[in-house]
Design an enzyme around this catalytic site. Sequence first.
Site, PDB file in Angstrom:
ATOM      1  N   ARG A 135       0.857  -1.208   0.000  1.00  0.00           N
ATOM      2  CA  ARG A 135       0.000   0.000   0.000  1.00  0.00           C
ATOM      3  C   ARG A 135       0.883   1.245   0.000  1.00  0.00           C
ATOM      4  O   ARG A 135       0.618   2.209  -0.708  1.00  0.00           O
ATOM      5  CB  ARG A 135      -0.899   0.012   1.246  1.00  0.00           C
ATOM      6  CG  ARG A 135      -2.189  -0.734   1.049  1.00  0.00           C
ATOM      7  CD  ARG A 135      -3.022  -0.741   2.332  1.00  0.00           C
ATOM      8  NE  ARG A 135      -3.496  -2.100   2.541  1.00  0.00           N
ATOM      9  CZ  ARG A 135      -3.478  -2.754   3.686  1.00  0.00           C
ATOM     10  NH1 ARG A 135      -3.043  -2.166   4.791  1.00  0.00           N
ATOM     11  NH2 ARG A 135      -3.900  -3.986   3.754  1.00  0.00           N
ATOM     12  N   ASP A 173     -10.330  -4.895   4.386  1.00  0.00           N
ATOM     13  CA  ASP A 173     -10.379  -6.347   4.135  1.00  0.00           C
ATOM     14  C   ASP A 173      -9.421  -7.092   5.060  1.00  0.00           C
ATOM     15  O   ASP A 173      -9.742  -8.154   5.588  1.00  0.00           O
ATOM     16  CB  ASP A 173      -9.996  -6.663   2.682  1.00  0.00           C
ATOM     17  CG  ASP A 173     -11.153  -6.394   1.732  1.00  0.00           C
ATOM     18  OD1 ASP A 173     -12.275  -6.158   2.231  1.00  0.00           O
ATOM     19  OD2 ASP A 173     -10.926  -6.396   0.507  1.00  0.00           O
ATOM     20  N   GLU A 174      -8.247  -6.509   5.253  1.00  0.00           N
ATOM     21  CA  GLU A 174      -7.241  -7.153   6.113  1.00  0.00           C
ATOM     22  C   GLU A 174      -7.812  -7.346   7.521  1.00  0.00           C
ATOM     23  O   GLU A 174      -7.683  -8.417   8.121  1.00  0.00           O
ATOM     24  CB  GLU A 174      -5.976  -6.297   6.147  1.00  0.00           C
ATOM     25  CG  GLU A 174      -4.763  -7.005   6.687  1.00  0.00           C
ATOM     26  CD  GLU A 174      -3.524  -6.121   6.666  1.00  0.00           C
ATOM     27  OE1 GLU A 174      -3.591  -4.975   6.168  1.00  0.00           O
ATOM     28  OE2 GLU A 174      -2.475  -6.567   7.171  1.00  0.00           O
ATOM     29  N   GLY A 175      -8.473  -6.293   8.038  1.00  0.00           N
ATOM     30  CA  GLY A 175      -9.083  -6.377   9.370  1.00  0.00           C
ATOM     31  C   GLY A 175     -10.212  -7.399   9.383  1.00  0.00           C
ATOM     32  O   GLY A 175     -10.297  -8.239  10.280  1.00  0.00           O
TER      33      GLY A 175
END
Length: 512
Positions: A135, A173-175
């Site tokens: 990112r 999304d990662e969370g």
Amino acid sequence: MDTKRDMKQKNPWHRQLTVVIAFLFVWGIIALVTTAVVQNKPLPKNSKYGIVLDAGSSHTSLYIYEWPAEKQNDTGVVQQLHVCHVKGPGISSYAMDPEGAGRSLQDCMDEAKRIIPERRHEETPVSLGATGGMRLLKLQNPEGSEKVLSSVEKTLSSSPFEFQGARIITGQDEGAYGWITVNYLMGNFKQGSGWLNLWPKPETTETLGALDLGGASTQITFVPEGEIESLESSLYFQLYGNKYNVYTHSFLCYGKDQALKITLAKQLQGHVPDSLVDPCFNPGFIKNMSVHSIYSSPCTAGESYTTNTQGRFLLKGTGNAQQCRENVKQIFNLTHCPSSSCSFNGVYQPQLQGNFGAFSAYYFVMAFLNLTTSERPVTLVEVKEKLREFCSTPWQTLKENFTNVKEKYLGEYCFSGTYILTLLETGYKFSPENWNTIRFIKKIGDSDAGWTLGYMLNLTNMIPSEAPCSPPLPHAGYISLMVIFSLLLMGLLVTGWLCFGKTTCTSQKEVV
Ligand SMILES: Nc1nc2c(ncn2[C@@H]2O[C@H](COP(=O)(O)OP(=O)(O)OP(=O)(O)O)[C@@H](O)[C@H]2O)c(=O)[nH]1
Ligand SMILES: [Ca+2]
């Protein structure tokens, strides 16, 4: 005597009939038991596999998951089979040598080929998700990040597995996938069907919040009690028939490596001296640092600076945990909050709710500091005391006591521990009262806590929104009950027959 002889004469085949019935009875029992045993003989293992590569800022790991082919929609059936740690740094470090990124994955891909049976290769999905490091690279060098992604795509698509994409996943999304992983592994997504679930389910099922601390970003995800005020932090899931309103936020630049850069940049205040005295490193610790390594990150890009001629400085530790906390606190802006409640930097966060699983660097650091393994939860006071003691330990003593620990990790534990404490307390508002809701975890069962499992479950549609219909009893239970009931029935028949037979005999006697 005459009467008995008479009876035998009247029923010449009576004895033979009894023998035949007894024989049939025994034969029936043997047949039933044999059927039950044969039917319940374990079937040969029929597994399916999936591969996810976690391309983090500091390194890449390849995870292989396995599940029984016939049960893929049940909760908790997918297990981690293997993890392969890619040699070298994270893929975002290959911006100047994009081909190197793809090449670096080859050894782990070969390992996966050896582990997964060949007949399953073609149908095994493989995907790569890149997180904080990519990112940041995309912000700084979009072209470079595209080249790196193309390179890893080339390696993965040339494998025999079914390539499903290499992409940078969002912090949200990662969370979310981290939260799905831990709750899936904990068995918190209870299935709705089954004969014991005849009564209505409660409105909300208790879930575990997820705290993930990476090198470049950090995520907090949990189901709060009330409404979620901010749409961008709110996720709605319907899993196995249960509804979940989930709060999640990812802080880019607040992973522990980037947080260290910001903390150092704050102390330097734009003027790079020949040496910087730093309370977050042990007394006697000295490191020659490049100014560029601190200011080249997009996380510190806003800070202007003038450097000395060498472009380097000496970082000298003093090991003062209290002063270190003061320094670390400065990277959390607590002055404004446009919502009813905030964590830091004006980011909305509802009141903390429920228990939390803290993994990745939370675990590495707290486990090293012996703050995870106690029988009872460690209190916040004890954490502070431990940090005070650890930070003040001379660097030389540490090196002698921990010869098997990488020097890079060892040298940073004072900062990392203090950063974790400050992030949780000052950032997310954990307090002495709810500190014991946090468990520092690495694995649940045999599977690592992290976002990859949730990502694969989602990508392969393995979590249905409704609980799949399943027979009320497991197969083995069904067969056992059939056997028991059949035996009971036969027993009843035999008893009845014996009684009936006797009564007939008796009455016959009386008549005679
Ligand atoms: N002490 C210790 N630190 C580790 C270990 N493995 C990784 N780290 C460090 O812990 C931090 C977080 O590691 P990860 O969770 O792998 O982070 P990441 O996935 O590379 O980074 P993100 O992309 O931000 O998620 C990094 O600073 C790593 O260098 C370990 O075994 N021990
Ligand atoms: Ca990570």
